[in-house]
Design a protein around this motif. Structure first.
Motif, PDB file in Angstrom:
ATOM      1  N   TRP A 173       0.868  -1.187   0.000  1.00 23.35           N
ATOM      2  CA  TRP A 173       0.000   0.000   0.000  1.00 23.35           C
ATOM      3  C   TRP A 173       0.900   1.230   0.000  1.00 23.35           C
ATOM      4  N   LEU A 174       0.816   2.035  -1.048  1.00 28.29           N
ATOM      5  CA  LEU A 174       1.576   3.298  -1.081  1.00 28.29           C
ATOM      6  C   LEU A 174       0.639   4.414  -0.643  1.00 28.29           C
ATOM      7  N   THR A 175       1.003   5.132   0.399  1.00 30.32           N
ATOM      8  CA  THR A 175       0.154   6.248   0.812  1.00 30.32           C
ATOM      9  C   THR A 175       0.537   7.522   0.045  1.00 30.32           C
ATOM     10  N   ALA A 176      -0.480   8.350  -0.194  1.00 30.31           N
ATOM     11  CA  ALA A 176      -0.302   9.629  -0.905  1.00 30.31           C
ATOM     12  C   ALA A 176      -1.051  10.687  -0.114  1.00 30.31           C
ATOM     13  N   SER A 177      -0.449  11.859   0.070  1.00 34.25           N
ATOM     14  CA  SER A 177      -1.162  12.896   0.828  1.00 34.25           C
ATOM     15  C   SER A 177      -2.342  13.447   0.030  1.00 34.25           C
ATOM     16  N   GLY A 178      -2.240  13.360  -1.309  1.00 35.56           N
ATOM     17  CA  GLY A 178      -3.267  13.988  -2.150  1.00 35.56           C
ATOM     18  C   GLY A 178      -2.887  15.401  -2.564  1.00 35.56           C
ATOM     19  N   GLY A 179      -1.821  15.933  -1.955  1.00 31.31           N
ATOM     20  CA  GLY A 179      -1.292  17.242  -2.372  1.00 31.31           C
ATOM     21  C   GLY A 179      -2.238  18.390  -2.070  1.00 31.31           C
ATOM     22  N   PRO A 180      -1.873  19.606  -2.542  1.00 28.82           N
ATOM     23  CA  PRO A 180      -2.662  20.799  -2.194  1.00 28.82           C
ATOM     24  C   PRO A 180      -4.021  20.876  -2.902  1.00 28.82           C
ATOM     25  N   PHE A 181      -4.240  20.076  -3.961  1.00 29.20           N
ATOM     26  CA  PHE A 181      -5.475  20.238  -4.750  1.00 29.20           C
ATOM     27  C   PHE A 181      -6.454  19.085  -4.577  1.00 29.20           C
ATOM     28  N   ARG A 182      -6.301  18.341  -3.504  1.00 32.14           N
ATOM     29  CA  ARG A 182      -7.143  17.155  -3.282  1.00 32.14           C
ATOM     30  C   ARG A 182      -8.625  17.520  -3.256  1.00 32.14           C
ATOM     31  N   GLN A 183      -8.922  18.684  -2.712  1.00 37.62           N
ATOM     32  CA  GLN A 183     -10.336  19.058  -2.573  1.00 37.62           C
ATOM     33  C   GLN A 183     -10.721  20.300  -3.363  1.00 37.62           C
ATOM     34  N   ALA A 214       1.598  17.530  -6.361  1.00 42.04           N
ATOM     35  CA  ALA A 214       0.311  18.181  -6.614  1.00 42.04           C
ATOM     36  C   ALA A 214      -0.445  17.502  -7.754  1.00 42.04           C
ATOM     37  N   SER A 215       0.286  16.965  -8.750  1.00 40.48           N
ATOM     38  CA  SER A 215      -0.368  16.312  -9.900  1.00 40.48           C
ATOM     39  C   SER A 215      -0.554  14.819  -9.663  1.00 40.48           C
ATOM     40  N   LEU A 216       0.016  14.322  -8.583  1.00 37.63           N
ATOM     41  CA  LEU A 216       0.110  12.889  -8.270  1.00 37.63           C
ATOM     42  C   LEU A 216       1.017  12.118  -9.229  1.00 37.63           C
ATOM     43  N   MET A 217       1.737  12.843 -10.122  1.00 38.73           N
ATOM     44  CA  MET A 217       2.758  12.145 -10.908  1.00 38.73           C
ATOM     45  C   MET A 217       3.791  11.536  -9.964  1.00 38.73           C
ATOM     46  N   ASN A 218       4.058  12.230  -8.857  1.00 38.48           N
ATOM     47  CA  ASN A 218       5.013  11.679  -7.899  1.00 38.48           C
ATOM     48  C   ASN A 218       4.586  10.276  -7.463  1.00 38.48           C
ATOM     49  N   LYS A 219       3.283  10.103  -7.206  1.00 46.29           N
ATOM     50  CA  LYS A 219       2.824   8.775  -6.765  1.00 46.29           C
ATOM     51  C   LYS A 219       2.941   7.785  -7.913  1.00 46.29           C
ATOM     52  N   GLY A 220       2.676   8.257  -9.144  1.00 45.20           N
ATOM     53  CA  GLY A 220       2.835   7.375 -10.305  1.00 45.20           C
ATOM     54  C   GLY A 220       4.281   6.908 -10.452  1.00 45.20           C
ATOM     55  N   LEU A 221       5.221   7.849 -10.327  1.00 40.80           N
ATOM     56  CA  LEU A 221       6.644   7.478 -10.404  1.00 40.80           C
ATOM     57  C   LEU A 221       6.971   6.501  -9.273  1.00 40.80           C
ATOM     58  N   GLU A 222       6.356   6.709  -8.107  1.00 43.67           N
ATOM     59  CA  GLU A 222       6.643   5.834  -6.963  1.00 43.67           C
ATOM     60  C   GLU A 222       6.074   4.430  -7.132  1.00 43.67           C
ATOM     61  N   VAL A 223       4.953   4.306  -7.856  1.00 43.36           N
ATOM     62  CA  VAL A 223       4.416   2.963  -8.137  1.00 43.36           C
ATOM     63  C   VAL A 223       5.444   2.191  -8.964  1.00 43.36           C
ATOM     64  N   ILE A 224       5.981   2.852  -9.984  1.00 47.78           N
ATOM     65  CA  ILE A 224       6.980   2.202 -10.841  1.00 47.78           C
ATOM     66  C   ILE A 224       8.235   1.882 -10.022  1.00 47.78           C
ATOM     67  N   GLU A 225       8.641   2.855  -9.206  1.00 47.21           N
ATOM     68  CA  GLU A 225       9.812   2.659  -8.332  1.00 47.21           C
ATOM     69  C   GLU A 225       9.609   1.436  -7.433  1.00 47.21           C
ATOM     70  N   ALA A 226       8.414   1.294  -6.868  1.00 47.54           N
ATOM     71  CA  ALA A 226       8.135   0.177  -5.944  1.00 47.54           C
ATOM     72  C   ALA A 226       8.216  -1.161  -6.678  1.00 47.54           C
ATOM     73  N   CYS A 227       7.680  -1.207  -7.896  1.00 45.67           N
ATOM     74  CA  CYS A 227       7.722  -2.468  -8.663  1.00 45.67           C
ATOM     75  C   CYS A 227       9.160  -2.915  -8.858  1.00 45.67           C
ATOM     76  N   VAL A 240      -3.275   4.606  -1.838  1.00 43.69           N
ATOM     77  CA  VAL A 240      -4.372   5.079  -0.994  1.00 43.69           C
ATOM     78  C   VAL A 240      -4.054   6.518  -0.564  1.00 43.69           C
ATOM     79  N   VAL A 241      -5.026   7.395  -0.718  1.00 43.60           N
ATOM     80  CA  VAL A 241      -4.826   8.780  -0.271  1.00 43.60           C
ATOM     81  C   VAL A 241      -5.029   8.822   1.243  1.00 43.60           C
ATOM     82  N   HIS A 242      -4.023   9.406   1.901  1.00 43.51           N
ATOM     83  CA  HIS A 242      -4.022   9.463   3.375  1.00 43.51           C
ATOM     84  C   HIS A 242      -3.522  10.870   3.727  1.00 43.51           C
ATOM     85  N   PRO A 243      -4.473  11.813   3.871  1.00 39.14           N
ATOM     86  CA  PRO A 243      -4.098  13.236   3.917  1.00 39.14           C
ATOM     87  C   PRO A 243      -3.177  13.617   5.074  1.00 39.14           C
ATOM     88  N   GLN A 244      -3.156  12.864   6.164  1.00 41.84           N
ATOM     89  CA  GLN A 244      -2.311  13.267   7.307  1.00 41.84           C
ATOM     90  C   GLN A 244      -0.833  12.961   7.099  1.00 41.84           C
TER      91      GLN A 244
END
Ligand code: NAD
Ligand code: MG
Length: 389
Positions: A173-183, A214-227, A240-244
């Motif tokens: 499970w990779l957590t993501a804050s969701g960045g400044p534009f989540r809402q 902010a674009s969640l590209m960081n999380k995309g790069l991290e999915v590839i990194e994790a693989c 999973v977005v986990h804002p805290q």
């Protein structure tokens, strides 16, 4: 025994945090080399404090200025210039550990050189793995390097995995804050400014990774990194977005257990863990106050709002040429967005167009990787100019 450490990207956010941890353990670590692009003032102060054997600046003018300043201060640090010098200090026989914290594709060649020289590589430069995952991991195994992840999610997973093998591991499970534009209302995302994009709610980081967050590209790069790092398929990785940003990531096992690593969002924790492993070192990070944290929330990521995450999954499925294109296009798009030449939601548009031009398959030579990187950059630059291909 004192370990000799090279820090690639010493003037950046990860570089500064690394030196903060190192300064707490002068008996364990000696700074052998510091390297950066052109920040003369910062690296000069770092040289005065840590007295490394070498200081590298890629930019020629900046390197000359640094050499003059160091000479005037009677420093014994030798200044090297140019990108070949990054490789020289990464693979130097006297070096034990290399912190790979240059941002972007520029970090690939020296990070790979450290792996090929069999060093302990503390890998912050996720772009290197996105570009060259198989080649990089093969080098780590072939040359007996020790690869320790610095990215907080991967460091958390590393801490939660069994010490041998992956027995019983079902999912990461990779957590993501969701960045400044989540809402933020979806319609407003076209208009957001670079200042809004780099203002991350939880982490203080360099500009490029802040926009990626902010674009969640960081999380995309991290999915590839994790693989690549953990040798799992993309179906075994879930975001999973986990804002805290209190849980830094988790490992789910076949008996129903989920192990998580928690802490304050401060990169000195993963840095200290990787520097000290298998021991734990004081990092200077404040203890986690669970009463102040109070809540842990979880949400599914919104792929309409964050198309970059979808593009990363698709690129990884398409192969190595596609992930090189994804990374190169994203670097050009982020630079163009920061210069206000394109809008925030143009980032995924540009990336999608450029990835579509990449050939299928995966290159297995460094040269082919660098050629594809350059070709995708040119394609991306033409998108910036014409707002289409
Ligand atoms: P930053 O922009 O703060 O620092 C980048 C460093 O790289 C600087 O020292 C800069 O001089 C150097 N650099 C840039 N271009 C270079 C070039 N062409 N040649 C040589 N040096 C060059 O970036 P950062 O936030 O410290 O991130 C560094 C890496 O760590 C990135 O790959 C990022 O994704 C990763 N990372 C950062 C964080 C964080 O909290 N900052 C967290 C996880 C992963
Ligand atoms: Mg991360």
């Amino acid at each position: 025994m004192t370990k000799q450490l090279t820090i690639l990207g010493s003037t950046g956010s990860i570089g500064l945090s690394t030196l903060d941890v190192v300064a707490r353990h002068p008996e364990r670590f000696q700074v052998f080399a510091l390297a950066a692009q052109r920040s003369v003032e910062i690296i000069f102060r770092q040289c005065q404090q840590f007295n490394p054997r070498y200081a590298v600046l890629v930019d020629d003018m900046a390197a000359q200025q640094l050499a003059q300043q160091l000479k005037a201060s009677a420093s014994t640090t030798e200044v090297l210039q140019g990108s070949d010098a990054l490789v020289q200090v990464a693979e130097h026989p006297e070096v034990d550990y290399v912190m790979a914290a240059i941002v972007g594709a520029a970090g690939l060649v020296p990070s790979l050189a450290a792996a090929r020289a069999g060093k302990r590589v503390l890998l912050a430069n996720k772009e290197a793995l996105v570009m060259s995952g198989k080649l990089f991991m093969d080098a780590v195994h072939e040359y007996g390097a020790e690869l320790l992840p610095i990215d907080s999610e991967h460091n958390a997973i590393f801490q939660c995995l069994p010490s041998y093998g992956k027995q019983g591991v079902e999912k990461l499970w990779l957590t993501a804050s969701g960045g400044p534009f989540r809402q933020s209302p979806l319609a407003t995302l076209e208009q957001v400014t670079p200042e809004q994009a780099v203002a991350h709610p939880n982490w203080s980081m360099g500009q490029k990774i802040s926009v990626d967050s902010a674009s969640l590209m960081n999380k995309g790069l991290e999915v590839i990194e994790a693989c690549w790092l953990f040798g799992v398929s993309v179906d075994q990785v879930e975001v999973v977005v986990h804002p805290q940003s209190t849980i830094h990531s988790m490992v789910a096992y076949n008996d129903g257990s989920v192990l998580a690593q928690l802490g304050n969002p401060d990169m000195r924790t993963p840095i200290a863990y990787a520097l000290g492993w298998p021991e734990r070192l004081d990092s200077g990070v404040k203890p986690l106050d669970l009463f102040a944290t109070a809540r842990l929330d979880f949400e599914k990521p919104d792929l309409i709002r964050f198309p970059c995450l979808r593009l990363a999954f698709e690129a990884h499925a398409a192969g190595g040429f596609a992930t090189i294109a994804l990374n190169a296009a994203n670097e050009i798009a982020v630079q163009a967005f920061l210069k206000r030449n394109i809008g925030f939601m143009d980032i995924p548009r540009l990336v999608e167009s450029v990835v579509q031009c990449a050939p299928s398959g995966t290159p297995n030579q460094l040269e082919a990787i660098l050629i594809q990187d350059e070709a995708s950059r040119q394609t991306a630059l033409s998108w910036v100019k014409n707002k289409k291909l």
